[in-house]
Design a protein around this motif. Structure first.
Motif, PDB file in Angstrom:
ATOM      1  N   GLU A 233       0.800  -1.229   0.000  1.00 43.98           N
ATOM      2  CA  GLU A 233       0.000   0.000   0.000  1.00 43.98           C
ATOM      3  C   GLU A 233       0.834   1.281   0.000  1.00 43.98           C
ATOM      4  OE1 GLU A 233      -3.250   0.070  -0.221  1.00 43.98           O
ATOM      5  OE2 GLU A 233      -3.715  -2.046   0.066  1.00 43.98           O
ATOM      6  N   PHE A 234       2.030   1.212   0.597  1.00 49.30           N
ATOM      7  CA  PHE A 234       2.853   2.405   0.792  1.00 49.30           C
ATOM      8  C   PHE A 234       3.607   2.765  -0.489  1.00 49.30           C
ATOM      9  CE2 PHE A 234       6.989   4.047   2.804  1.00 49.30           C
ATOM     10  CZ  PHE A 234       6.526   5.355   2.876  1.00 49.30           C
ATOM     11  N   SER A 235       3.424   3.969  -0.959  1.00 48.88           N
ATOM     12  CA  SER A 235       4.030   4.376  -2.226  1.00 48.88           C
ATOM     13  C   SER A 235       5.525   4.632  -2.131  1.00 48.88           C
ATOM     14  CB  SER A 235       3.341   5.648  -2.744  1.00 48.88           C
ATOM     15  OG  SER A 235       3.516   6.739  -1.835  1.00 48.88           O
ATOM     16  N   GLY A 236       6.066   4.737  -0.907  1.00 48.90           N
ATOM     17  CA  GLY A 236       7.466   5.100  -0.756  1.00 48.90           C
ATOM     18  C   GLY A 236       8.440   3.951  -0.686  1.00 48.90           C
ATOM     19  N   SER A 237       7.966   2.715  -0.479  1.00 55.66           N
ATOM     20  CA  SER A 237       8.870   1.577  -0.343  1.00 55.66           C
ATOM     21  C   SER A 237       9.161   0.950  -1.700  1.00 55.66           C
ATOM     22  CB  SER A 237       8.248   0.516   0.573  1.00 55.66           C
ATOM     23  OG  SER A 237       7.131  -0.094  -0.054  1.00 55.66           O
TER      24      SER A 237
END
Length: 369
Positions: A233-237
């Protein structure tokens, strides 16, 4: 970090190594077909089984050193998220899956102790661990690492939007961050539970529910595990980018940024993710000798090794958690890209034991999963 811990879980926290696809050693050295002589002269198994959450990791060299020192080979049995792994051990109490359990943290410690899954053991070298980490006077568990559960943010997203990333719990409920945050279900996930406890520590017994109502109104998303939240879900990883995650805020660890640097090709000069330093809750992870262990001598030797300088210095870049031994140094990459949390939220173990389950039930009625 779990759990720098992050950093810890993660850390770790934390937990991040498994999410990025790093292979974890399942066993090191010879198999257990042979026998070694135990203290009583009776044959003793040569394998010691470590049960843990999915994020346990250690270098081959370090586990090989344990085998050379003791004659025992380590077999690692991963058992899901920390909360799931603890619950499995409770269900198999007296007939455990292994000899040592690693990964129960201060958010779940009372549940494990009250269910009698550990037996007392005073680890060799425990005097090198500050008393603040030793939460069980009966020494049924040994502190291994610590870290901070914190909201992480995607630096590129906020730079592109020309929006300052959130810093505090209060910020997360502001309209500017609507539909941006993903959290883990505290019923199933230890980072999720740590974040819930952090909000209770911040807003008090009577205020945390109102805070979560604000988060709900602001579009918070809940998933069952850290891996789903961080790696999907996390766009930064790295994983989240591959999965086209669209949430630039996630509950993870203060030590998550070094992971994104370490496994990137080429390595960036700065981490692509940041930490909202006013959203953190301090987590400590423990190991214990399981009640009914088939190889208790090997289990004791392994617990001693887990707080040895060699293992403690291996941990930060394997599980992205902070060592608890006073003589263990942190690697440069970890100190350069990790974040030190000076004033994390904390909570007494006694209060966690009293409030944890009622708070989880209340949370479940407030926040749809």
């Amino acid at each position: 970090m779990s759990t720098s811990p992050v950093s810890i879980k993660k850390a770790a926290a934390a937990a991040l190594v498994a999410a990025l696809g790093v292979t974890t050693l399942a066993a090191c050295g010879a198999d257990d077909a042979g026998k070694a002589s135990g203290p009583s002269g009776a044959p003793a198994p040569k394998t010691v089984t470590l049960v843990s959450h999915d994020s346990f990791n250690a270098s081959k060299e370090v586990l090989a050193a344990f085998t050379r020192q003791t004659g025992f080979t380590v077999k690692v049995l991963k058992s899901g998220d920390a909360g799931e792994a603890v619950n499995k051990e409770i269900l198999t109490k007296g007939s455990p899956q292994g000899d040592v359990f690693f990964g129960v943290d201060n958010t779940l410690l009372s549940r494990a102790l009250d269910n009698g899954i550990f037996v007392p053991y005073a680890a060799k070298g425990l005097d090198r661990v500050p008393a603040a980490y030793r939460l069980d006077k009966e020494q049924r568990v040994t502190p291994i690492d610590s870290g901070d559960i914190c909201v992480n943010y995607d630096k590129k997203y906020f730079a592109d939007k020309k929006l300052a990333p959130p810093v505090t719990f209060d910020d997360l409920a502001k309209p500017a961050y609507r539909d941006l945050l993903v959290v883990e279900n505290p019923e199933r996930s230890s980072p999720g539970l740590g974040f819930l406890l952090g909000t209770a520590a911040k807003y008090g017994d009577d205020g945390w529910q109102d805070y979560w109502k604000k988060l709900k109104a602001n579009g918070v998303k809940t998933v069952d595990s850290w891996e789903l939240a961080y790696n999907q879900e996390f766009s930064g990883s790295a994983g989240g980018k591959q999965a086209k995650g669209d949430r630039p805020l996630v509950v993870s660890y203060a030590s998550s940024p070094p992971v994104e640097v370490l496994y990137a090709e080429p390595q960036p000069k700065t981490a692509p993710t940041g930490v909202s330093t006013g959203t953190c809750f301090r987590q400590t992870e423990f190991a214990g000798l399981l009640n009914g262990a088939k190889n208790p001598e090997g289990g004791k030797a392994l617990i001693d090794f887990l707080i040895s300088k060699k293992f403690q210095e291996d941990m930060p870049l394997q599980m992205f958690v902070n060592p608890v031994a006073k003589d263990a140094a942190l690697p440069e990459l970890f100190t350069k890209h990790g974040v030190v949390i000076d004033k994390p939220e904390t909570m007494a173990p006694e209060k966690i034991a009293e409030k944890r389950d009622p708070w989880i039930q209340q949370w479940s009625s407030l926040v749809p999963k």
